[in-house]
Design a protein around this motif. Sequence first.
Motif, PDB file in Angstrom:
ATOM      1  N   ARG A   3      -8.389   2.313  -0.570  1.00 33.68           N
ATOM      2  CA  ARG A   3      -7.029   2.718  -0.211  1.00 33.68           C
ATOM      3  C   ARG A   3      -6.683   2.128   1.145  1.00 33.68           C
ATOM      4  O   ARG A   3      -7.567   1.742   1.912  1.00 33.68           O
ATOM      5  N   LEU A   4      -5.397   2.073   1.434  1.00 34.64           N
ATOM      6  CA  LEU A   4      -4.953   1.533   2.713  1.00 34.64           C
ATOM      7  C   LEU A   4      -5.167   2.535   3.834  1.00 34.64           C
ATOM      8  O   LEU A   4      -4.919   3.731   3.669  1.00 34.64           O
ATOM      9  N   LEU A   5      -5.629   2.060   4.975  1.00 32.38           N
ATOM     10  CA  LEU A   5      -5.679   2.823   6.225  1.00 32.38           C
ATOM     11  C   LEU A   5      -6.202   4.247   5.998  1.00 32.38           C
ATOM     12  O   LEU A   5      -5.488   5.232   6.171  1.00 32.38           O
ATOM     13  N   SER A   6      -7.459   4.344   5.619  1.00 32.13           N
ATOM     14  CA  SER A   6      -8.050   5.624   5.230  1.00 32.13           C
ATOM     15  C   SER A   6      -8.079   6.647   6.362  1.00 32.13           C
ATOM     16  O   SER A   6      -8.261   7.842   6.110  1.00 32.13           O
ATOM     17  N   PHE A   7      -7.896   6.222   7.614  1.00 35.79           N
ATOM     18  CA  PHE A   7      -7.880   7.171   8.729  1.00 35.79           C
ATOM     19  C   PHE A   7      -6.559   7.933   8.818  1.00 35.79           C
ATOM     20  O   PHE A   7      -6.465   8.935   9.535  1.00 35.79           O
ATOM     21  N   CYS A  65       4.906  -6.868  -2.098  1.00 35.29           N
ATOM     22  CA  CYS A  65       3.541  -7.189  -1.695  1.00 35.29           C
ATOM     23  C   CYS A  65       2.560  -6.826  -2.803  1.00 35.29           C
ATOM     24  O   CYS A  65       2.624  -5.732  -3.374  1.00 35.29           O
ATOM     25  N   VAL A  66       1.641  -7.740  -3.125  1.00 33.51           N
ATOM     26  CA  VAL A  66       0.578  -7.466  -4.089  1.00 33.51           C
ATOM     27  C   VAL A  66      -0.645  -6.992  -3.314  1.00 33.51           C
ATOM     28  O   VAL A  66      -1.116  -7.681  -2.409  1.00 33.51           O
ATOM     29  N   ILE A  67      -1.147  -5.801  -3.648  1.00 33.76           N
ATOM     30  CA  ILE A  67      -2.299  -5.228  -2.954  1.00 33.76           C
ATOM     31  C   ILE A  67      -3.494  -5.210  -3.899  1.00 33.76           C
ATOM     32  O   ILE A  67      -3.405  -4.682  -5.010  1.00 33.76           O
ATOM     33  N   ARG A  68      -4.599  -5.790  -3.461  1.00 36.09           N
ATOM     34  CA  ARG A  68      -5.835  -5.808  -4.243  1.00 36.09           C
ATOM     35  C   ARG A  68      -6.881  -4.954  -3.533  1.00 36.09           C
ATOM     36  O   ARG A  68      -7.399  -5.339  -2.487  1.00 36.09           O
ATOM     37  N   HIS A  69      -7.189  -3.787  -4.082  1.00 40.69           N
ATOM     38  CA  HIS A  69      -8.170  -2.887  -3.487  1.00 40.69           C
ATOM     39  C   HIS A  69      -9.583  -3.226  -3.946  1.00 40.69           C
ATOM     40  O   HIS A  69      -9.795  -3.859  -4.980  1.00 40.69           O
ATOM     41  N   ASN A  70     -10.573  -2.738  -3.177  1.00 40.48           N
ATOM     42  CA  ASN A  70     -11.995  -2.847  -3.543  1.00 40.48           C
ATOM     43  C   ASN A  70     -12.426  -4.273  -3.851  1.00 40.48           C
ATOM     44  O   ASN A  70     -13.150  -4.521  -4.821  1.00 40.48           O
ATOM     45  N   ILE A 111       0.837   9.834   3.991  1.00 37.88           N
ATOM     46  CA  ILE A 111       1.441   8.740   4.748  1.00 37.88           C
ATOM     47  C   ILE A 111       0.901   7.401   4.255  1.00 37.88           C
ATOM     48  O   ILE A 111       1.659   6.432   4.074  1.00 37.88           O
ATOM     49  N   ALA A 112      -0.410   7.327   4.030  1.00 37.90           N
ATOM     50  CA  ALA A 112      -1.019   6.081   3.541  1.00 37.90           C
ATOM     51  C   ALA A 112      -0.466   5.705   2.163  1.00 37.90           C
ATOM     52  O   ALA A 112      -0.205   4.534   1.878  1.00 37.90           O
ATOM     53  N   GLU A 113      -0.273   6.708   1.317  1.00 33.89           N
ATOM     54  CA  GLU A 113       0.286   6.450  -0.013  1.00 33.89           C
ATOM     55  C   GLU A 113       1.732   5.975   0.082  1.00 33.89           C
ATOM     56  O   GLU A 113       2.168   5.108  -0.686  1.00 33.89           O
ATOM     57  N   ALA A 114       2.485   6.531   1.037  1.00 33.40           N
ATOM     58  CA  ALA A 114       3.876   6.105   1.222  1.00 33.40           C
ATOM     59  C   ALA A 114       3.932   4.649   1.664  1.00 33.40           C
ATOM     60  O   ALA A 114       4.762   3.871   1.179  1.00 33.40           O
ATOM     61  N   LEU A 115       3.046   4.256   2.576  1.00 32.07           N
ATOM     62  CA  LEU A 115       3.003   2.861   3.015  1.00 32.07           C
ATOM     63  C   LEU A 115       2.666   1.937   1.854  1.00 32.07           C
ATOM     64  O   LEU A 115       3.321   0.906   1.657  1.00 32.07           O
ATOM     65  N   SER A 116       1.663   2.307   1.076  1.00 31.37           N
ATOM     66  CA  SER A 116       1.257   1.490  -0.066  1.00 31.37           C
ATOM     67  C   SER A 116       2.408   1.320  -1.050  1.00 31.37           C
ATOM     68  O   SER A 116       2.675   0.214  -1.536  1.00 31.37           O
ATOM     69  N   TYR A 117       3.122   2.405  -1.317  1.00 31.87           N
ATOM     70  CA  TYR A 117       4.252   2.350  -2.250  1.00 31.87           C
ATOM     71  C   TYR A 117       5.338   1.408  -1.750  1.00 31.87           C
ATOM     72  O   TYR A 117       5.846   0.564  -2.504  1.00 31.87           O
ATOM     73  N   HIS A 118       5.680   1.520  -0.458  1.00 28.95           N
ATOM     74  CA  HIS A 118       6.796   0.720   0.050  1.00 28.95           C
ATOM     75  C   HIS A 118       6.430  -0.744   0.242  1.00 28.95           C
ATOM     76  O   HIS A 118       7.292  -1.620   0.096  1.00 28.95           O
ATOM     77  N   CYS A 134      -1.922  -4.912   7.574  1.00 26.70           N
ATOM     78  CA  CYS A 134      -0.730  -4.246   7.040  1.00 26.70           C
ATOM     79  C   CYS A 134       0.524  -4.640   7.817  1.00 26.70           C
ATOM     80  O   CYS A 134       1.601  -4.819   7.237  1.00 26.70           O
ATOM     81  N   GLU A 135       0.395  -4.779   9.139  1.00 22.12           N
ATOM     82  CA  GLU A 135       1.546  -5.176   9.941  1.00 22.12           C
ATOM     83  C   GLU A 135       2.024  -6.574   9.561  1.00 22.12           C
ATOM     84  O   GLU A 135       3.231  -6.802   9.388  1.00 22.12           O
ATOM     85  N   TYR A 136       1.090  -7.503   9.417  1.00 17.99           N
ATOM     86  CA  TYR A 136       1.499  -8.865   9.057  1.00 17.99           C
ATOM     87  C   TYR A 136       1.953  -8.960   7.605  1.00 17.99           C
ATOM     88  O   TYR A 136       2.791  -9.814   7.275  1.00 17.99           O
TER      89      TYR A 136
END
Length: 462
Positions: free
Chosen positions: A207-211, A229-234, A216-223, A186-188
Amino acid sequence: MEQFDVLVIGSGPAGEGAAMMAAKNHKSVALIERHFEVGGGCTHWGTIPSKALRHAVKILHDLRRNPLLREFRGANQLTYPQLLASATKVVESQVASRRRFYERNRVPIFAGEASFVDAHTVEVQPSMGKSQRISAGHVVIASGSRPYHPPGIDFSHEHIRDSDSILRYPEHPFAVTIYGAGVIGCEYASIFINLGAKVTLVNTQDRLLSFLDDEIAEALSYHLREQGCVIRHNEQFKALEARERDVVLHLESGRKIKSDLLLWANGRTGNSQQLQLDRVGLTSNTRGQIAVNGHYQTAVGNIYAVGDIAGPPALASAAYVQGSHAVQHILNPSIEPHRLEMVPSGIYTIPEISSIGKSERELQEEKVPYEVGHCAFKNLARAQMTDERVGMLKIIFHAETLAVLGVHCFGDGASEIVHIGQTVMASRDLNNIRYFTNTTFNYPTMAEAYRVAAYNGLNRLT
């Protein structure tokens, strides 16, 4: 054969914490480091250079969006290698500082690869010359970790990198695929998307960073998505096709992703392979980590393991305290175990994330009555002045006792802001949500988000 009270293997944050604690308590201590300079992976190819790079990219990002500086054309021409070069001086300064710590505290440094002979003896093999043996009453293993390399992937290919070698990539990438959406991934993703690259972040989870706290994780994913950024889950790795000018990632779903750079960021492995742990009756797990108790003591009583090689949380900040605590336990075996729940997390995305304590999901599972207070940064005068409006502060507190149970922050300066909540949570006398409404914060500051969030939460109580 030289003899010491404490022998430390590795000079990263964990090793430094252990060595300094032993030296300050008048114990004879020596340190073994296989790299040509002290500082460990944190200083040379991990936390320090990557965060310095992130800071340079953040400045570039601010220059491009600031209406007062839009005429500064040079910002649009800076390349990835140029920004990497800006981290060099930071690394040099950190190394010099850390070298002085050992010199001032009279801690000798033995250069070479360490391996156990027995529970009290370690052999040091330098890159050139004869080996030597060192004896110690206690040994602290702080040998750190390295990026995990799965079999079948050619990391020598110029367009395939891990989180170490990415800091030596000599070109400015156009399209980047990142496999692994943990903290490093996520940082890179934030770094490359703000450099103008096309970024695809491949996540093996749903989902991103499940811990993290869900909000907060949803906010990061949105931004991240909002920035392009294209995010491919699962998705799961199937194969990698390395070609002359690009790389094609094949996934089990049948998807193929082409890019000129692939960053493999899917886990790390503890540096235990050269230690000859079997000679002292110890083993490591499949990721090279050594099992420890709450004092970082291994199954062999006089041997401790701290930092990344001991497993989660694998944070530079936590590692230093772990090393310090291990030596404190050597000095006084009756001390309380280290409280990992009071270690804050810091994730240096753009914007950054930091949290400490419980998440809503954890409290729901534990059936703890709680309430939440929010402050959106866009409503703060300081955020409006600096135009850092993205983000929020979230305080979770007990609905009956009003004790602060968790603090979660997303936005510019999050890793600094969280320490106010940490201090309150760590104090038995101050830990009450009303502390934030009764104290005075400088105005305008980002810290006043605590007051706003506290009132917001208290107003929700019935």
